[in-house]
Design a protein around this motif. Structure first.
Motif: not given
Ligand SMILES: Cc1ncc(COP(=O)(O)O)c(C=O)c1O
Length: 412
Positions: A42-43, A45, A50, A56, A71-72
Motif C-alpha cells: 500500500a505504501k 515511508e 506497509w 508495517r 521511500y517518499r
C-alpha cells in the motif's frame, strides 16, 4: 466468489489471477517467497513498508534496490513534483537530462559520457550493443549464473529463448582467472566485451567480492584484445562507492550499466562510458517513448546531490555492520550456523545444512510476522533511512526467527 473475510492481499491475488498471466510474473511473484509474504503493498515511508492488509514492516529489500535514501524522500519527491508541474514526457528531453548527465560524469570516475533509459535491462543491453558497435566484434563474455536482466540474450530462464539469441555469449566462472582467460581464448579475434557484475550476487548463493587480481586481469585482457570491460552496476550502483564499485581495485570499466537506486525509486537507468565508445554510442539506434521523461531525471539529480552531501555509503556500512554482527551473535546463541556474505550494506544470509532453504524460509516467515521484511535467498539492501532503532527491531525479530529454526531443526 470472493469471501468478505479474506484479506485485501488475498482478494487482489484472486482478481489478478483472472486478468494477469499467473497472477503475477517474474521475480516479484510472492509465490516464490516464504509463507505469509504479501504480494501487494500500500505504501512506503523511509525504511518502512506497509502491505495492503495494513501491516508495517522494517524493510530490508528496499524495493529490490531502488529505495536508496528512503521511500517518499521529501527532497527527491519535491524535486520530482517541481518538474512534474512543468511537464514530464514532452517532445524531447529538458534541461534535467543535461544537468543529470553532467552530475553523473562528475561523480563516476570512469564516465566521460552518459545515456539514459528506463530499466537495468535496457542499460545492460545497450552496453552490449555499444561494445559490439565500437569493436565490430560479436562475442560477449558473461559469468555463469550472473543476472543481467530479462531479455533473451541474458534471461535466467530459457522459456521463449532461441539458441540464436545466445549465439555469441561465452561463459566464464566469476573470480576464476584461468576460466576467464580460457573464455577469452574461445572468443579469439571476435571478442567485443567482458561483462561482469561488480560482485557475485547470484540468487541463493553465497555472495563473493572479486579479488583485485581478477578485476585487474579482466582489465588487462580487454586492453590486450581491444575489447570493452563492462561492469553491471545495476544492483550495486551508489551503495558501495559513489564513484564506481571497482575504484577500490584501481580498475576502471569502459562501460557501466546503472539503474535501481540512481533516482531513488523513479524509473531511470543509465549507461556511462569512456571516450573511445562515444562515437559508436552516438550511432547506435536506441530509444524509448518514456526514456526522456524529465521527472525521473529531476529525481536523479536530487538523489545524486543528497548521496554526495550525506555520506550515505558510510551510514549504510555502519548499520550493515551492526546488523551483520547482531545476526551472527543471535544465530550462535540459538546454536545455528549461518553464512553472511557480500558487502554489509547488501547482505545475504544463508543457513548451513539447508539445501532446500527450509530453514531460511522459516526464519524469514517468523521475522515477517514480527514486522521485519527479509529475503531468504536474494541480495538484501540497506538504505540511508534505516536507523539504529530499525536495526534493533530487525535483531529482535531475527531472534524469534532463529528460535523457530532451532526449535524445528535442531534435533531433526
Ligand atoms: C545486476 C543486475 N543487472 C540487471 C538487472 C536488470 O534490471 P531491471 O530489472 O531494471 O531491468 C538487475 C535487476 O535486478 C540486476 O540486479
Amino acid at each position: 466468489m470472493s469471501d468478505a473475510s479474506q484479506s485485501n492481499d488475498a482478494l487482489l491475488r484472486e482478481r489478478a489471477a483472472k486478468v494477469v498471466p499467473g497472477g503475477m510474473w517474474g521475480h516479484l511473484n510472492a509465490t516464490n517467497l516464504p509463507k505469509g509474504y504479501p504480494q501487494f503493498f500500500a505504501k512506503g515511508e523511509g525504511a518502512w513498508l506497509w502491505d495492503v492488509n495494513g501491516r508495517r514492516y522494517v524493510d530490508f529489500m528496499c524495493a529490490w534496490g531502488p529505495n536508496l535514501l528512503g521511500y517518499r524522500h521529501p527532497e527527491v519527491d519535491a524535486a520530482a513534483a517541481r518538474q512534474n508541474a512543468k511537464g514530464d514526457c514532452l517532445n524531447g528531453p529538458g534541461e534535467a537530462m543535461v544537468e543529470l548527465a553532467e552530475a553523473l560524469v562528475d561523480t563516476i570516475a570512469a564516465a566521460d559520457w552518459t545515456q539514459f533509459m528506463k530499466n537495468g535491462t535496457d542499460a545492460t543491453t545497450s552496453c552490449v550493443t555499444f561494445a559490439r558497435a565500437a569493436t565490430g566484434k560479436r562475442k560477449i563474455l558473461v559469468a555463469r549464473g550472473a543476472y543481467h536482466g530479462a531479455v533473451p540474450w541474458c534471461s535466467p530462464s530459457l522459456v521463449g529463448v532461441t539458441s540464436e539469441d545466445r549465439a555469441h555469449i561465452v561463459v566464464y566462472e566469476f573470480n576464476d582467472a584461468e576460466s576467464l582467460a580460457a573464455a577469452v581464448a574461445v572468443a579469439g579475434d571476435d571478442l567485443a566485451a567482458i561483462l561482469v557484475s561488480a560482485f557475485r550476487h547470484d540468487f541463493g548463493k553465497d555472495q563473493e567480492l572479486p579479488s583485485r587480481a581478477f578485476a585487474q586481469l579482466a582489465r588487462q585482457l580487454c586492453d590486450a584484445k581491444g575489447a570493452a570491460l563492462i561492469i553491471d552496476e545495476v544492483r550495486t550502483g551508489l551503495r558501495l562507492d559513489l564513484s564506481g564499485s571497482w575504484e577500490q581495485f584501481g580498475v576502471r570499466p569502459d562501460l557501466s550499466a546503472w539503474s535501481k537506486a540512481i533516482a531513488n525509486g523513479y524509473s531511470l537507468a543509465a549507461v556511462t562510458g569512456a571516450d573511445w565508445l562515444r562515437e559508436a554510442a552516438s550511432k547506435v539506434f536506441v530509444t524509448g517513448s518514456f526514456w526522456f521523461g524529465a521527472v525521473a531525471m529531476a529525481a536523479g539529480i536530487e538523489t545524486l546531490k543528497i548521496a554526495r552531501r550525506d555520506d550515505i555509503v558510510e551510514h549504510m556500512d555502519r548499520l550493515g555492520r551492526k546488523l551483520r554482527e547482531g545476526l551472527n551473535d543471535r544465530a550462535l546463541k540459538a546454536g545455528l550456523q549461518v553464512r553472511q556474505t557480500g558487502p554489509v550494506q547488501m547482505p545475504v544470509m544463508l543457513f548451513d545444512d539447508d539445501p532446500d532453504c527450509s530453514k531460511g524460509n522459516l526464519f524469514c516467515s517468523t521475522a515477517l510476522e514480527a514486522g521485519v521484511f527479509f529475503h531468504p535467498k536474494h541480495t538484501m539492501f540497506l538504505c540511508a533511512a534505516h536507523t539504529d532503532a530499525d536495526i534493533e527491531a530487525a535483531l529482535q525479530a531475527a531472534e524469534r526467527g532463529f528460535a523457530a529454526v532451532a526449535n524445528q531443526f535442531q534435533d531433526a
